[in-house]
Design a protein around this motif. Structure first.
Motif, PDB file in Angstrom:
ATOM      1  N   ASN A   1      -1.550   6.213   9.187  1.00 50.54           N
ATOM      2  CA  ASN A   1      -2.660   6.995   8.998  1.00 50.54           C
ATOM      3  C   ASN A   1      -3.143   7.355   7.562  1.00 50.54           C
ATOM      4  O   ASN A   1      -4.438   7.347   7.347  1.00 50.54           O
ATOM      5  N   ASN A   2      -2.285   7.448   6.626  1.00 47.80           N
ATOM      6  CA  ASN A   2      -2.557   7.501   5.290  1.00 47.80           C
ATOM      7  C   ASN A   2      -1.543   6.942   4.429  1.00 47.80           C
ATOM      8  O   ASN A   2      -0.574   7.623   4.183  1.00 47.80           O
ATOM      9  N   PRO A   3      -1.720   5.821   3.978  1.00 47.12           N
ATOM     10  CA  PRO A   3      -0.606   5.052   3.187  1.00 47.12           C
ATOM     11  C   PRO A   3      -0.382   5.842   1.841  1.00 47.12           C
ATOM     12  O   PRO A   3       0.682   5.782   1.085  1.00 47.12           O
ATOM     13  N   HIS A   4      -1.154   6.776   1.311  1.00 49.12           N
ATOM     14  CA  HIS A   4      -0.818   7.573   0.239  1.00 49.12           C
ATOM     15  C   HIS A   4      -0.805   9.063   0.538  1.00 49.12           C
ATOM     16  O   HIS A   4      -0.955   9.947  -0.004  1.00 49.12           O
ATOM     17  N   TRP A   5       0.032   9.221   1.760  1.00 42.40           N
ATOM     18  CA  TRP A   5       0.675  10.456   2.319  1.00 42.40           C
ATOM     19  C   TRP A   5       1.429  11.340   1.021  1.00 42.40           C
ATOM     20  O   TRP A   5       1.197  12.402   0.814  1.00 42.40           O
TER      21      TRP A   5
ATOM     22  N   GLY B   1       1.593   4.031  -3.162  1.00 42.16           N
ATOM     23  CA  GLY B   1       1.493   5.577  -2.638  1.00 42.16           C
ATOM     24  C   GLY B   1       2.404   6.318  -3.113  1.00 42.16           C
ATOM     25  O   GLY B   1       2.494   7.688  -2.871  1.00 42.16           O
TER      26      GLY B   1
ATOM     27  N   TYR C   1       1.267   8.886 -10.658  1.00 38.04           N
ATOM     28  CA  TYR C   1       0.581   8.035  -9.866  1.00 38.04           C
ATOM     29  C   TYR C   1       0.655   6.841 -10.700  1.00 38.04           C
ATOM     30  O   TYR C   1       1.189   6.749 -11.808  1.00 38.04           O
TER      31      TYR C   1
ATOM     32  N   TYR D   1       0.728  11.490  -1.980  1.00 41.07           N
ATOM     33  CA  TYR D   1      -0.136  12.049  -2.866  1.00 41.07           C
ATOM     34  C   TYR D   1      -0.390  13.508  -2.421  1.00 41.07           C
ATOM     35  O   TYR D   1      -0.456  14.525  -3.033  1.00 41.07           O
ATOM     36  N   THR D   2      -0.652  13.741  -1.077  1.00 46.59           N
ATOM     37  CA  THR D   2      -0.905  14.716  -0.407  1.00 46.59           C
ATOM     38  C   THR D   2       0.353  15.930  -0.363  1.00 46.59           C
ATOM     39  O   THR D   2       0.319  17.053  -0.724  1.00 46.59           O
TER      40      THR D   2
ATOM     41  N   SER E   1       0.649  -1.193  -0.134  1.00 41.61           N
ATOM     42  CA  SER E   1      -0.023   0.052  -0.085  1.00 41.61           C
ATOM     43  C   SER E   1       0.902   1.394  -0.067  1.00 41.61           C
ATOM     44  O   SER E   1       0.544   2.382  -0.695  1.00 41.61           O
TER      45      SER E   1
ATOM     46  N   ALA F   1       2.456   8.702  10.302  1.00 45.87           N
ATOM     47  CA  ALA F   1       1.659   9.490   9.157  1.00 45.87           C
ATOM     48  C   ALA F   1       1.395   8.673   8.075  1.00 45.87           C
ATOM     49  O   ALA F   1       0.074   8.523   7.214  1.00 45.87           O
ATOM     50  N   PHE F   2       2.237   7.418   7.754  1.00 47.75           N
ATOM     51  CA  PHE F   2       1.839   6.650   6.582  1.00 47.75           C
ATOM     52  C   PHE F   2       0.935   5.518   7.185  1.00 47.75           C
ATOM     53  O   PHE F   2       0.256   5.009   6.356  1.00 47.75           O
TER      54      PHE F   2
END
Length: 382
Positions: free
Chosen positions: A335-339, A53, A355, A341-342, A49, A332-333
């Protein structure tokens, strides 16, 4: 960051011919999900994941060089050949996503044979599935990890060094291109480094030179055994948070010696040596960042900044200020595996970030980046 300044977070980095597509690294985080040191579907999905990301490097969790070196019964290992193929399944997928696979090679020392943290981190009695532990001296870690380790003999130390080499050789066979020694957090090598936990009177104790000996001998043996295109670094605790303990000055000297042996980076963490101080007080982030900048400047070796880094702009600032070369991110990953992207919304463009194809056609820079432009326009307007 000034709009005209190129993002360092999304700039590639090449070390020993290994190229990271960006400076964002998934920090090693124990999962406690193995049986007999074997990774499984959990690890494939967990690390996969992060790879989808867009992260540049994933350093997988602390992996034991021997069964005795596991933190818990659920920790992975590379002490036998049968453990290579399950890891290879993970690294193969990471590579399909353009992600470099790294691994943290470890020996838990006196903090081994404990329960997973959600149960309590208590020592596991041998009769209940635990195992004998080992350390520089026969002194338990304390609190609930109260198992007294065996004091390592010189013969034990020789075997442990061989185990590090064998595990690292298996890691290369498993497809890892980056190896990080876990020399921090009160695990085996960390307890040899710290004057708080090392009370030996032989060549492995006493002076700083002697206390560094085990870590340096491991680093030297592994560097000589592995191909030159394998990147090797070390995570160190830059302070014990205890008076007369390990500190930044000793960290800098240790880092200088590691560099001489051919290591490529130093990952600056802290704490874990005494039961009353786990991984540092509330200013952990500041402690780590100060150390990462100092080690990078004094030793002229790339460092990793780690510890509560959540904001992409803050991560960028660390790099722009020459405070580190790599940004290690953990929680932080989760919490959001696609950090990433942010972070890309704020710092990247179509040249510095892409992507996966399965996502790119609908949210990426396709058709002139219309969708990304809409997001960034809305963000700027708000």
């Amino acid at each position: 960051m000034s709009p005209s300044k190129k993002s360092l977070l999304f700039s590639p980095l090449t070390i020993r011919g290994v190229t990271l597509k960006n400076r964002i690294v998934v920090s090693p985080m124990c999962q406690y999900m193995c049986e007999d040191g074997m990774v499984n579907d959990w690890h494939l999905v967990n690390y996969g994941s992060f790879a989808t990301g867009g992260v540049g490097l994933i350093v997988v969790e602390a992996t034991g060089v021997e069964a005795r070196g596991r933190i818990s019964p659920g920790c992975p290992g590379l002490w036998k050949d049968e453990q290579i193929e399950p890891w290879k399944r993970v690294t193969s997928f990471l590579k399909t996503q353009g992600c470099v696979a790294g691994i943290q090679i470890a020996h838990a020392g006196r903090k081994a044979s404990t329960l997973p943290p959600w149960i309590g981190r208590d020592s596991i009695d041998d009769k209940d599935g635990g195992w004998p532990t080992i350390g520089p001296n026969a002194v338990a870690f304390g609190d609930r990890a109260d198992k007294v380790p065996k004091e390592a003999t010189v013969e034990d130390i020789e075997e442990i060094k061989k185990s590090f080499v064998s595990a690292c050789e298996r890691a290369v066979k498993a497809g890892f291109e980056v190896i990080e020694f876990h020399f921090a957090h009160g695990y085996l090598v960390s307890t040899f480094l710290s004057p708080i936990t090392n009370q030996r009177t032989d060549k492995y104790g006493g002076s700083l030179e002697n206390r560094m000996r085990l870590g340096l001998e491991i680093a030297d043996s592994v560097r000589k055994a592995l191909p030159q295109n394998i990147v090797i670094g070390a995570r160190v605790s830059v302070t014990d948070y205890v008076e007369n303990g390990w500190d930044l000055k000793q960290t800098i000297e240790f880092s200088k010696q590691l560099k001489k042996l051919g290591l490529d980076f130093v990952d600056c963490s802290s704490g874990g040596i005494v039961s009353t101080v786990n991984y540092g007080p509330l200013n952990t982030n500041e402690t780590h960042l100060t150390a990462a900048a100092a080690v990078q400047k004094e030793v002229q070796i790339p460092t990793a900044a780690v510890g509560k880094i959540i904001d992409p702009l803050f991560a960028e600032k660390i790099l722009q200020d020459n405070g580190a070369t790599l940004i290690f991110i953990g929680r932080a990953f989760l919490n959001n595996p696609h950090w990433v992207y942010t972070a890309a919304d704020a710092l990247a463009d179509e040249k510095s970030f892409k992507y996966p194809n399965s996502y790119n056609w609908c949210i990426g820079w396709q058709n002139g980046g219309k969708w990304r432009k809409e997001i960034n326009t809305d963000k700027n307007n708000n």
